[in-house]
Design an enzyme around this catalytic site. Structure first.
Site, PDB file in Angstrom:
ATOM      1  CG  HIS A   6      -1.954   1.021   1.296  1.00 52.21           C
ATOM      2  ND1 HIS A   6      -2.971   0.998   2.217  1.00 52.21           N
ATOM      3  CD2 HIS A   6      -2.156   2.133   0.564  1.00 52.21           C
ATOM      4  CE1 HIS A   6      -3.751   2.043   2.057  1.00 52.21           C
ATOM      5  NE2 HIS A   6      -3.272   2.760   1.060  1.00 52.21           N
ATOM      6  CG  HIS A   8      -1.605   6.001  -2.195  1.00 54.81           C
ATOM      7  ND1 HIS A   8      -2.393   5.232  -3.010  1.00 54.81           N
ATOM      8  CD2 HIS A   8      -2.081   5.823  -0.933  1.00 54.81           C
ATOM      9  CE1 HIS A   8      -3.308   4.616  -2.263  1.00 54.81           C
ATOM     10  NE2 HIS A   8      -3.141   4.947  -1.005  1.00 54.81           N
ATOM     11  NE  ARG A  69      -2.412  13.897  -4.180  1.00 53.59           N
ATOM     12  CZ  ARG A  69      -3.424  14.625  -3.670  1.00 53.59           C
ATOM     13  NH1 ARG A  69      -3.720  14.541  -2.390  1.00 53.59           N
ATOM     14  NH2 ARG A  69      -4.123  15.431  -4.440  1.00 53.59           N
ATOM     15  CB  ALA A  70      -5.818   7.247  -2.083  1.00 53.34           C
ATOM     16  CG  HIS A 176      -7.638   3.626  -0.955  1.00 56.64           C
ATOM     17  ND1 HIS A 176      -7.952   4.897  -0.499  1.00 56.64           N
ATOM     18  CD2 HIS A 176      -6.410   3.343  -0.451  1.00 56.64           C
ATOM     19  CE1 HIS A 176      -6.941   5.344   0.226  1.00 56.64           C
ATOM     20  NE2 HIS A 176      -6.000   4.415   0.287  1.00 56.64           N
ATOM     21  CE1 TYR A 192      -8.873   8.755   1.965  1.00 61.50           C
ATOM     22  CE2 TYR A 192      -6.842   7.685   2.650  1.00 61.50           C
ATOM     23  CZ  TYR A 192      -7.511   8.537   1.805  1.00 61.50           C
ATOM     24  OH  TYR A 192      -6.826   9.150   0.785  1.00 61.50           O
ATOM     25  CG  HIS A 221      -6.754   2.818   5.654  1.00 57.18           C
ATOM     26  ND1 HIS A 221      -7.729   2.877   4.683  1.00 57.18           N
ATOM     27  CD2 HIS A 221      -5.701   3.508   5.164  1.00 57.18           C
ATOM     28  CE1 HIS A 221      -7.290   3.592   3.661  1.00 57.18           C
ATOM     29  NE2 HIS A 221      -6.069   3.994   3.924  1.00 57.18           N
ATOM     30  CD  GLU A 282      -2.633   5.131   3.118  1.00 54.44           C
ATOM     31  OE1 GLU A 282      -3.007   4.831   4.263  1.00 54.44           O
ATOM     32  OE2 GLU A 282      -3.391   5.608   2.254  1.00 54.44           O
ATOM     33  NE  ARG A 288       2.409  13.036   3.717  1.00 55.46           N
ATOM     34  CZ  ARG A 288       2.546  13.485   2.491  1.00 55.46           C
ATOM     35  NH1 ARG A 288       3.546  14.288   2.180  1.00 55.46           N
ATOM     36  NH2 ARG A 288       1.676  13.155   1.562  1.00 55.46           N
TER      37      ARG A 288
HETATM   38 ZN   LIG Z   1      -4.044   4.556   0.692  1.00 53.64          ZN
END
Ligand SMILES: [Zn+2]
Length: 338
Positions: A6, A8, A69-70, A176, A192, A221, A282, A288
């Site tokens: 996972h 992106h 990018r989701a 997703h 999400y 997730h 992810e 982050r």
């Molecule tokens: Zn994702």
């Protein structure tokens, strides 16, 4: 080998996302979109070498199953034609990353979905990405309306033409959602996780996997609220006279490890069989920062998996074996790039 299922392309060159803004602005004003910007191989290399590749090396993972990018998929924006052009641009960029770094990335496509438009519309792009680009899966948005849930649930026959093609091509989908445009939901905080939880429940209350025994979904997730509430889902299934959940769903539904603390990973591993868990981080995604309690990045999920009381065999399944099984096209791709 450690496969992160996972990832992106959240660090794509600036002009790529800038073009999307222009495309949507043009759509609103009834103009045609400007031509797509030039993006050099060097710009792509720089965006990867300073981002995903750097973290792969620092954290000790080998391959990322990589998709656009989701939150940027934005299926609620524009119409079917803007979604098609955007999906084409995003998937092409993923293909370029996977071509430049074939040993580090395997591609997964986004689909040109739009709220209220038949998923049949996604088939051509899926075929193109699998057959021409060698992608190993797709991301399927269960709510293209971005938080208003205007399309039928995933078990509805509405989605079946796409599932037929997925089974034919032997590719799974990560379920997703994209950006929330409903102000009641925060994109990565609630939308999400709602999407993950709702998708699982939709699968549970449908005949989906009776009709498509070969269909595979990865619920990211950590499965949203599902592992934490496994008892609720078991009880609901029992009340509905459904088979036990392992029999009903676990041949087809898999969970990733994008849970950003150790207690969450412990629960996941305790509740969900090792055969149904795929390693994922992810990374460079929703969260982050560094966890002040541990001193390490929240999304450095390998640190949590390392601390789980797993047998060597189960650990290998979570890191590599399950990904090879759930993405049946992956082993050939890995063999081809050495
Ligand atoms: Zn994702």
């Amino acid at each position: 080998m450690i496969i992160d299922c996972h990832g992106h392309y959240t660090t794509s060159p600036r002009q790529h996302e800038a073009w999307r803004q222009e495309q949507i602005a043009a759509h609103k004003e009834g103009r045609s979109a400007p031509p797509r910007p030039a993006i050099s191989d060097d710009e792509i290399r720089a965006s990867i070498e300073g981002g995903q590749l750097k973290l792969q090396q620092e954290r000790g993972t080998d391959l990322t199953i990589f998709s656009p990018r989701a939150a940027g998929m934005g299926h609620h924006l524009g119409d079917a034609s803007t979604s098609e052009a955007w999906a084409t641009a995003c998937n092409e960029l993923i293909h370029r990353v996977c071509t430049l770094f074939p040993r580090n990335f395997a591609g997964v496509c986004m689909l040109p979905q739009s709220a209220g438009v038949s998923p049949r519309n996604c088939i051509a792009e899926l075929e193109r990405c699998v057959n021409q680009y060698g992608f190993v899966g797709c991301n399927l948005n269960p709510d293209p309306s971005g938080g208003y849930w205007q399309d039928p649930p995933l078990g509805d026959r509405y989605w079946y033409p796409l599932y037929e093609k997925m089974v034919e091509l032997d590719v799974p989908a990560m379920i997703h959602v994209s950006m929330a445009c409903n102000p009641a939901f925060h994109t990565t905080g609630s939308h999400y996780l709602n999407g993950d939880t709702a998708a699982f429940n939709q699968c549970m209350t449908s005949n989906l996997f009776k009709d498509f025994p070969g269909l595979k979904f990865i619920i990211p997730h950590g499965g949203g609220a599902v592992p934490y509430h496994w008892g609720r889902f078991r009880g609901l299934a029992q009340d509905m006279k459904l088979p036990p959940l392992p029999e009903l769903l676990l041949h087809n539904v898999f969970f990733d490890t994008c849970v950003y603390h150790l207690p969450g990973q412990e629960l996941l591993a305790k509740v969900i069989p090792a055969d149904n868990i795929l390693f994922a981080s992810e990374m460079i995604g929703a969260v982050r920062g560094v966890d002040p309690e541990t001193g390490y990045a929240f999304d450095d999920t390998k640190r949590y998996v390392e601390q789980l009381p797993l047998s060597a065999g189960d650990r290998q399944k979570i890191y590599e074996g399950n990904a090879r099984r759930v993405y049946p096209r992956l082993p050939a791709r890995l063999a081809a790039v050495g």
